[in-house]
Design a protein around this motif. Structure first.
Motif, PDB file in Angstrom:
ATOM      1  N   PRO A 193     -19.773  26.589  10.672  1.00  0.00           N
ATOM      2  CA  PRO A 193     -19.560  27.954  10.157  1.00  0.00           C
ATOM      3  C   PRO A 193     -19.080  28.890  11.253  1.00  0.00           C
ATOM      4  N   ASN A 194     -18.038  29.657  10.948  1.00  0.00           N
ATOM      5  CA  ASN A 194     -17.387  30.497  11.941  1.00  0.00           C
ATOM      6  C   ASN A 194     -16.731  31.679  11.240  1.00  0.00           C
ATOM      7  N   PRO A 195     -16.348  32.715  12.006  1.00  0.00           N
ATOM      8  CA  PRO A 195     -15.761  33.908  11.373  1.00  0.00           C
ATOM      9  C   PRO A 195     -14.272  33.801  11.084  1.00  0.00           C
ATOM     10  N   HIS A 196     -13.659  32.654  11.359  1.00  0.00           N
ATOM     11  CA  HIS A 196     -12.200  32.537  11.289  1.00  0.00           C
ATOM     12  C   HIS A 196     -11.693  31.881  10.004  1.00  0.00           C
ATOM     13  N   VAL A 197     -12.242  30.697   9.687  1.00  0.00           N
ATOM     14  CA  VAL A 197     -11.775  29.940   8.520  1.00  0.00           C
ATOM     15  C   VAL A 197     -12.972  29.304   7.820  1.00  0.00           C
ATOM     16  N   ASP A 198     -12.757  28.818   6.601  1.00  0.00           N
ATOM     17  CA  ASP A 198     -13.773  28.087   5.850  1.00  0.00           C
ATOM     18  C   ASP A 198     -13.982  26.728   6.522  1.00  0.00           C
ATOM     19  N   PHE A 199     -15.157  26.519   7.119  1.00  0.00           N
ATOM     20  CA  PHE A 199     -15.376  25.301   7.901  1.00  0.00           C
ATOM     21  C   PHE A 199     -15.310  24.049   7.044  1.00  0.00           C
ATOM     22  N   ALA A 200     -15.786  24.122   5.790  1.00  0.00           N
ATOM     23  CA  ALA A 200     -15.744  22.942   4.920  1.00  0.00           C
ATOM     24  C   ALA A 200     -14.301  22.553   4.625  1.00  0.00           C
ATOM     25  N   ARG A 201     -13.469  23.544   4.381  1.00  0.00           N
ATOM     26  CA  ARG A 201     -12.047  23.247   4.137  1.00  0.00           C
ATOM     27  C   ARG A 201     -11.374  22.731   5.407  1.00  0.00           C
ATOM     28  N   TYR A 202     -11.785  23.252   6.558  1.00  0.00           N
ATOM     29  CA  TYR A 202     -11.225  22.744   7.813  1.00  0.00           C
ATOM     30  C   TYR A 202     -11.551  21.265   7.983  1.00  0.00           C
ATOM     31  N   ARG A 203     -12.785  20.883   7.701  1.00  0.00           N
ATOM     32  CA  ARG A 203     -13.155  19.469   7.803  1.00  0.00           C
ATOM     33  C   ARG A 203     -12.306  18.613   6.872  1.00  0.00           C
ATOM     34  N   GLU A 204     -12.126  19.085   5.661  1.00  0.00           N
ATOM     35  CA  GLU A 204     -11.302  18.337   4.702  1.00  0.00           C
ATOM     36  C   GLU A 204      -9.866  18.202   5.206  1.00  0.00           C
ATOM     37  N   THR A 205      -9.350  19.279   5.793  1.00  0.00           N
ATOM     38  CA  THR A 205      -7.978  19.255   6.301  1.00  0.00           C
ATOM     39  C   THR A 205      -7.813  18.227   7.403  1.00  0.00           C
ATOM     40  N   VAL A 206      -8.738  18.210   8.351  1.00  0.00           N
ATOM     41  CA  VAL A 206      -8.650  17.260   9.468  1.00  0.00           C
ATOM     42  C   VAL A 206      -8.714  15.827   8.961  1.00  0.00           C
ATOM     43  N   CYS A 207      -9.647  15.538   8.075  1.00  0.00           N
ATOM     44  CA  CYS A 207      -9.808  14.166   7.575  1.00  0.00           C
ATOM     45  C   CYS A 207      -8.603  13.741   6.742  1.00  0.00           C
ATOM     46  N   GLU A 208      -8.096  14.637   5.910  1.00  0.00           N
ATOM     47  CA  GLU A 208      -6.913  14.311   5.111  1.00  0.00           C
ATOM     48  C   GLU A 208      -5.693  14.110   5.995  1.00  0.00           C
ATOM     49  N   GLU A 241     -18.159  11.826  17.045  1.00  0.00           N
ATOM     50  CA  GLU A 241     -18.704  11.408  15.753  1.00  0.00           C
ATOM     51  C   GLU A 241     -17.588  11.085  14.768  1.00  0.00           C
ATOM     52  N   LEU A 242     -16.566  11.939  14.713  1.00  0.00           N
ATOM     53  CA  LEU A 242     -15.475  11.711  13.779  1.00  0.00           C
ATOM     54  C   LEU A 242     -14.679  10.469  14.164  1.00  0.00           C
ATOM     55  N   ALA A 243     -14.504  10.226  15.448  1.00  0.00           N
ATOM     56  CA  ALA A 243     -13.797   9.021  15.884  1.00  0.00           C
ATOM     57  C   ALA A 243     -14.526   7.761  15.431  1.00  0.00           C
ATOM     58  N   ARG A 244     -15.853   7.779  15.498  1.00  0.00           N
ATOM     59  CA  ARG A 244     -16.627   6.624  15.015  1.00  0.00           C
ATOM     60  C   ARG A 244     -16.431   6.434  13.514  1.00  0.00           C
ATOM     61  N   GLU A 245     -16.469   7.535  12.773  1.00  0.00           N
ATOM     62  CA  GLU A 245     -16.320   7.434  11.318  1.00  0.00           C
ATOM     63  C   GLU A 245     -14.936   6.940  10.916  1.00  0.00           C
ATOM     64  N   LEU A 246     -13.914   7.382  11.638  1.00  0.00           N
ATOM     65  CA  LEU A 246     -12.545   7.054  11.252  1.00  0.00           C
ATOM     66  C   LEU A 246     -11.991   5.839  11.975  1.00  0.00           C
ATOM     67  N   VAL A 318      -2.021  20.428   5.182  1.00  0.00           N
ATOM     68  CA  VAL A 318      -1.633  19.054   5.526  1.00  0.00           C
ATOM     69  C   VAL A 318      -0.185  18.804   5.136  1.00  0.00           C
ATOM     70  N   ASP A 319       0.206  19.215   3.940  1.00  0.00           N
ATOM     71  CA  ASP A 319       1.601  19.070   3.532  1.00  0.00           C
ATOM     72  C   ASP A 319       2.518  19.811   4.489  1.00  0.00           C
ATOM     73  N   ALA A 320       2.091  20.995   4.931  1.00  0.00           N
ATOM     74  CA  ALA A 320       2.912  21.781   5.851  1.00  0.00           C
ATOM     75  C   ALA A 320       3.108  21.053   7.177  1.00  0.00           C
ATOM     76  N   VAL A 321       2.058  20.424   7.692  1.00  0.00           N
ATOM     77  CA  VAL A 321       2.180  19.667   8.938  1.00  0.00           C
ATOM     78  C   VAL A 321       3.152  18.510   8.766  1.00  0.00           C
ATOM     79  N   ILE A 322       3.017  17.759   7.677  1.00  0.00           N
ATOM     80  CA  ILE A 322       3.883  16.601   7.443  1.00  0.00           C
ATOM     81  C   ILE A 322       5.343  17.049   7.360  1.00  0.00           C
ATOM     82  N   ARG A 323       5.589  18.158   6.663  1.00  0.00           N
ATOM     83  CA  ARG A 323       6.964  18.659   6.552  1.00  0.00           C
ATOM     84  C   ARG A 323       7.532  19.032   7.910  1.00  0.00           C
ATOM     85  N   MET A 324       6.691  19.547   8.777  1.00  0.00           N
ATOM     86  CA  MET A 324       7.177  19.981  10.090  1.00  0.00           C
ATOM     87  C   MET A 324       7.845  18.842  10.848  1.00  0.00           C
TER      88      MET A 324
END
Length: 356
Positions: A193-208, A241-246, A318-324
């Motif tokens: 949780p942070n004042p900048h972005v929705d942390f749950a959506r950020y996690r989803e973005t990174v994993c996707e 932790e994420l490296a172990r999971e992925l 994620v779509d925006a990154v791929i398009r880039m």
């Protein structure tokens, strides 16, 4: 020539702060090659700087018991970096007030103070605006690292003396190695949780993003750009932790040189930490920032770097990154970014010379 660099250093767990320190020292030595540069920051304070609170600074101003004024007067120039993006009340008024008080202490000691290349603002509260205007007015020179900051300073009564770029571009570049494919920096700040972005959506973005990249045959390694420390926003636990999971490689550098070597070895860097992107672009490695604040777009736009995705406003990041990288020749275009940035240092150099 003795120069004090405030709010950046060469030992911070935040490698962006180390880049700020090393880059500011490199900028100083473009003007004075044999300058002696001293760093002072919150994590590595000395007894003469009682920066734990405004009360302790006020007491020192009256009693002079610790010798702060005498210590500051031993320098020929103070460059106040404000940690690159802390000349703002976004991180709290206490932090902004302490930084301003130390700069004022240097001015009272007779030492010229320059607000070094940095983001200026935003000031969102009445006291924040007062502190911001006061610091701008009292500085002997003000250098913005982007056009939006320059315009913001003007609106608050102090046109800047120079517009530069981020000082990371003053650092020497390593040869591009191409040993790694995609290096993905995951931010511990945004993961929780942070004042900048929705942390749950950020996690989803990174994993996707990892899933989409690996599905097309890209090899992805995860990078920590803020090292392990008691601070909650460090990247290391999240990356490991994420490296172990992925089933991905976890990259945990030990120094600024290490992380610059890592990003120089990549074909592409995707990062939430701005200086992970700037460390890459300063060496010709294409980088796609996952931006979370105002500091990203103006700086990169001035450098004509278009490949920025804003986590706050892009509905499908994620779509925006791929398009880039599918629609642009990022490797070709990244090669010109550092040239533009280095050309901007001439005005900053003149501003430094003008106050000493």
């Amino acid at each position: 020539m003795r120069v004090l660099v405030l709010w950046a250093d060469d030992r911070s767990p935040n490698l962006g702060v180390r880049a700020l320190g090393a880059g500011t020292a490199a900028l100083v030595r473009r003007v004075w090659p044999h300058a002696e540069v001293t760093f002072q920051n919150f994590g590595h304070r000395i007894p003469q700087l009682p920066i734990g609170s405004m009360r302790s600074l006020a007491r020192e101003h009256v009693t002079r018991r610790r010798g702060m004024a005498d210590w500051l007067s031993g320098f020929d120039l103070v460059i106040d970096t404000r940690s690159g993006d802390s000349f703002s009340d976004s991180y709290g008024l206490r932090r902004m007030a302490i930084m301003s008080a130390v700069a004022e202490g240097a001015s009272r000691a007779g030492v010229p103070v320059v607000l070094g290349p940095q983001t200026i603002g935003p000031f969102t509260s009445r006291r924040g605006r007062w502190l911001g205007r006061r610091a701008l007015a009292r500085a002997d020179a003000v250098i913005a690292r982007d056009s939006a900051s320059a315009e913001y300073a003007s609106r608050h009564g102090r046109p800047v003396d120079a517009r530069s770029s981020d000082v990371v571009f003053a650092l020497p570049a390593l040869p591009r190695a191409g040993e790694r494919d995609v290096v993905l920096n995951v931010s511990g700040l945004l993961w929780h949780p942070n004042p900048h972005v929705d942390f749950a959506r950020y996690r989803e973005t990174v994993c996707e993003l990892h899933e989409r990249l690996t599905a097309t045959g890209r090899e992805v390694a995860l990078l920590a750009h803020v090292l392990d420390s008691p601070a909650a926003d460090n990247d290391v636990p999240v990356v490991r932790e994420l490296a172990r999971e992925l089933g991905a490689e976890a990259l945990v550098p030990g120094s600024l040189d290490d992380v610059r070597e890592v990003v120089a070895s990549a074909n592409l860097v995707i990062a939430s930490r701005m200086h992970a992107c700037l460390n890459a672009l300063s060496q010709g490695t294409p980088a796609i920032p996952l931006a979370y604040s105002r500091k990203f777009a103006p700086l990169l736009g001035d450098l004509e770097w278009y490949a920025t995705v804003d986590l706050r406003s892009d509905p499908e990041p994620v779509d925006a990154v791929i398009r880039m990288f599918e629609c642009h020749d990022l490797a070709r275009d990244a090669g010109h970014v550092a040239e533009r940035a280095r050309a901007a240092f001439a005005d900053a150099e003149r501003a430094l010379v003008g106050v000493v």
